[in-house]
Design a protein around this motif. Structure first.
Motif, PDB file in Angstrom:
ATOM      1  N   SER A   1      -5.797   5.829   2.646  1.00  0.00           N
ATOM      2  CA  SER A   1      -4.926   5.940   3.269  1.00  0.00           C
ATOM      3  C   SER A   1      -3.488   5.667   2.637  1.00  0.00           C
ATOM      4  CB  SER A   1      -4.795   5.141   4.467  1.00  0.00           C
ATOM      5  OG  SER A   1      -5.845   5.438   5.579  1.00  0.00           O
ATOM      6  N   MET A   2      -3.321   4.567   2.091  1.00  0.00           N
ATOM      7  CA  MET A   2      -2.264   4.299   1.036  1.00  0.00           C
ATOM      8  C   MET A   2      -1.943   5.300  -0.159  1.00  0.00           C
ATOM      9  SD  MET A   2      -0.435   1.746   2.562  1.00  0.00           S
ATOM     10  CE  MET A   2      -1.072   2.641   4.135  1.00  0.00           C
ATOM     11  N   CYS A   3      -3.282   5.793  -0.648  1.00  0.00           N
ATOM     12  CA  CYS A   3      -3.160   6.385  -1.841  1.00  0.00           C
ATOM     13  C   CYS A   3      -2.610   7.821  -1.301  1.00  0.00           C
ATOM     14  CB  CYS A   3      -4.643   6.647  -2.421  1.00  0.00           C
ATOM     15  SG  CYS A   3      -4.682   7.858  -3.872  1.00  0.00           S
TER      16      CYS A   3
ATOM     17  N   TYR B   1      -0.695   8.600   1.253  1.00  0.00           N
ATOM     18  CA  TYR B   1       0.562   8.664   1.750  1.00  0.00           C
ATOM     19  C   TYR B   1       1.385   8.498   0.337  1.00  0.00           C
ATOM     20  CZ  TYR B   1       4.364   8.008   5.116  1.00  0.00           C
ATOM     21  OH  TYR B   1       5.982   8.045   5.502  1.00  0.00           O
ATOM     22  N   GLY B   2       1.073   7.941  -0.515  1.00  0.00           N
ATOM     23  CA  GLY B   2       2.002   7.542  -1.606  1.00  0.00           C
ATOM     24  C   GLY B   2       2.036   8.705  -2.701  1.00  0.00           C
TER      25      GLY B   2
ATOM     26  N   PHE C   1       1.861  -3.077   0.868  1.00  0.00           N
ATOM     27  CA  PHE C   1       0.702  -2.754   0.042  1.00  0.00           C
ATOM     28  C   PHE C   1       0.806  -2.764  -1.296  1.00  0.00           C
ATOM     29  CE2 PHE C   1      -2.076   0.247  -2.222  1.00  0.00           C
ATOM     30  CZ  PHE C   1      -3.087  -0.344  -2.003  1.00  0.00           C
TER      31      PHE C   1
ATOM     32  N   SER D   1       2.938   2.930  -8.346  1.00  0.00           N
ATOM     33  CA  SER D   1       3.081   2.556  -6.975  1.00  0.00           C
ATOM     34  C   SER D   1       4.462   1.888  -6.542  1.00  0.00           C
ATOM     35  CB  SER D   1       1.832   1.292  -6.611  1.00  0.00           C
ATOM     36  OG  SER D   1       0.770   1.995  -6.487  1.00  0.00           O
TER      37      SER D   1
ATOM     38  N   TRP E   1      -8.267   1.530   4.261  1.00  0.00           N
ATOM     39  CA  TRP E   1      -7.001   1.262   3.881  1.00  0.00           C
ATOM     40  C   TRP E   1      -6.591   1.880   2.577  1.00  0.00           C
ATOM     41  CZ3 TRP E   1      -2.479  -0.400   5.363  1.00  0.00           C
ATOM     42  CH2 TRP E   1      -1.867  -1.159   4.758  1.00  0.00           C
ATOM     43  N   HIS E   2      -7.201   1.726   1.514  1.00  0.00           N
ATOM     44  CA  HIS E   2      -6.920   2.209   0.236  1.00  0.00           C
ATOM     45  C   HIS E   2      -6.618   3.777   0.285  1.00  0.00           C
ATOM     46  CE1 HIS E   2      -8.391  -1.711  -2.220  1.00  0.00           C
ATOM     47  NE2 HIS E   2      -7.374  -1.893  -1.405  1.00  0.00           N
TER      48      HIS E   2
ATOM     49  N   SER F   1      -6.350  -5.098  -4.681  1.00  0.00           N
ATOM     50  CA  SER F   1      -5.331  -5.463  -3.796  1.00  0.00           C
ATOM     51  C   SER F   1      -5.683  -6.645  -3.067  1.00  0.00           C
ATOM     52  CB  SER F   1      -4.658  -4.478  -2.911  1.00  0.00           C
ATOM     53  OG  SER F   1      -5.871  -3.871  -2.205  1.00  0.00           O
TER      54      SER F   1
ATOM     55  N   VAL G   1       3.740   0.465   3.380  1.00  0.00           N
ATOM     56  CA  VAL G   1       3.435   0.552   1.825  1.00  0.00           C
ATOM     57  C   VAL G   1       3.953   0.042   1.033  1.00  0.00           C
ATOM     58  CG1 VAL G   1       3.666   2.912   0.222  1.00  0.00           C
ATOM     59  CG2 VAL G   1       3.162   3.397   2.656  1.00  0.00           C
TER      60      VAL G   1
END
Length: 398
Positions: free
Chosen positions: A199-201, A203-204, A51, A79, A196-197, A178, A48
């Motif tokens: 998933s990161m959103c 988890y964040g 990212f 972020s 990918w975005h 990104s 993360v």
């Protein structure tokens, strides 16, 4: 169904922090004892972090386009705060566990020795913690849905954008800007980037939700503990209808003195862990709110305005909860010694009055949570940040 799920999160061994500890373990902020799982969680956290670095790499590449920079800064600031929170708690696990263990043990002690008055105080701060936790989880979920659906709704709500996308003049609408090592504007790279975005959103948002709610609950407990100490200090000398012996009075005063010292020690440890993160948040919050207000004022569609309003609400609510809860603890610490003056101190002998005065001196020490070495977390700070954000906005508009 939702009620059953929330009830399943309650832990009889951690009646205050149960849901919060569960979420922090599930998301990996409290690392497991298993070495393999611990490495996996640390790897995910650093993924993360990587990212977030790619987000700023992409912003640097489009730095000449002010509108695009402002549009992406609002998320990029959150972020970097998110990964700072996760890395800070990952690499200071032992110190955080000291605070969590103290809150759990102290709360359990109060519940086991509660009377009617203290029981009301415990029920009050427990219900408050649950309301704040579930409200913030809900707010983060709405924010998550807003962020991941904004590119789709931008595509559906703008005829010009759809035409530009078909003729190649507009890029593929992504959640974030990104850097990617693949072509993110054409299939299959565009769909890999979307996954990918998203998933990161996801988890964040989970990281921020777990961290922030746990911090607010801990601060709320400190306020509740001060209320409990004040209630107990009123009865330190007994009541007119139930006098207690000199030995019992001495024991009661010693216990109050010891508990306040321990509370002060743990609150300072908690502040030393939270303060650097809050300094970063306060420093970036004005700019972030300014960017959101700037975009809100220049938005042309109702959909854009709605999404930006939700994002603005999240930023203000997050900051307000920290400042309000910290301000509440500060006020309660200032009022703590009044409990002694509400006791029947006038019937005490000279030795007992001397002990009461020493305890009153101890109770005068304030509990203050700070944002770095420059400011305290209070409602005044909250208002100052909002004023600063508006000042930046007016400057940017000109």
């Amino acid at each position: 169904m939702i009620t059953k799920f929330l009830q399943s999160l309650e832990d009889p061994k951690q009646r205050l922090l149960g849901p919060n500890i569960w979420f922090m373990k599930w998301i990996g902020l409290i690392l497991p004892n298993n070495i393999f799982l611990k490495i996996v969680y640390i790897f995910i956290h650093e993924l993360v972090t990587f990212f977030v670095i790619t987000q700023y790499m992409a912003i640097y590449l489009v730095r000449s386009d002010l509108d695009q920079v402002v549009e992406n800064v609002k998320i990029s600031f959150l972020s970097i705060i998110c990964v700072t929170k996760s890395n800070a708690i990952i690499f200071t696990q032992k110190r955080w566990k000291q605070v969590l263990d103290y809150v759990t043990e102290s709360d359990e002690y109060e519940r086991e020795h509660q009377d009617k008055i203290r029981g009301e105080i415990i029920d009050k701060y427990t219900k408050h913690c649950r309301r704040v936790t579930y409200f913030f989880w809900g707010l983060l979920f709405v924010t998550f849905l807003t962020v991941i659906s904004s590119p789709l709704l931008k595509f559906l709500s703008s005829q010009d954008y759809r035409e530009g996308f078909r003729n190649g003049s507009e890029p593929f609408p992504h959640i974030y800007i990104s850097w990617m090592p693949i072509d993110k504007n054409h299939s299959p790279g565009c769909w890999i980037t979307v996954i990918w975005h998203a998933s990161m959103c996801s988890y964040g948002c989970s990281l921020m939700s777990a961290y922030d709610t746990c911090m607010i609950v801990i601060m709320s407990f400190f306020g509740g503990k001060l209320d409990l100490l004040k209630a107990r200090s009123k009865l330190a000398l007994g009541t007119s209808g139930n006098r207690i012996s000199d030995d019992e009075i001495d024991k009661s005063i010693r216990q109050l003195y010891h508990e306040h010292i321990l509370l002060l020690k743990q609150s300072r440890l908690f502040n030393s862990l939270l303060s650097p993160i809050m300094f970063l948040y306060v420093a970036l919050c004005s700019l972030n709110l300014c960017a959101v207000v700037f975009l809100l004022a220049s938005a042309t569609t109702a959909t854009q305005k709605l999404f930006l309003a939700v994002f603005l609400l999240f930023g203000i609510a997050q900051l307000f909860m920290y400042c309000w809860q910290s301000n509440d603890v500060q006020i309660k610490s200032e009022q703590l010694m009044y409990g002694l003056y509400e006791s029947e101190w006038w019937v005490a002998n000279a030795k007992q009055r001397k002990s009461i005065l020493m305890l009153a001196g101890q109770f005068r020490i304030k509990h203050v949570f700070t944002a770095g070495p420059f400011t305290s977390l209070t409602l005044y700070t909250f208002i100052t940040i909002l004023k600063g954000a508006y000042s930046y906005y007016t400057l940017l508009r000109k």
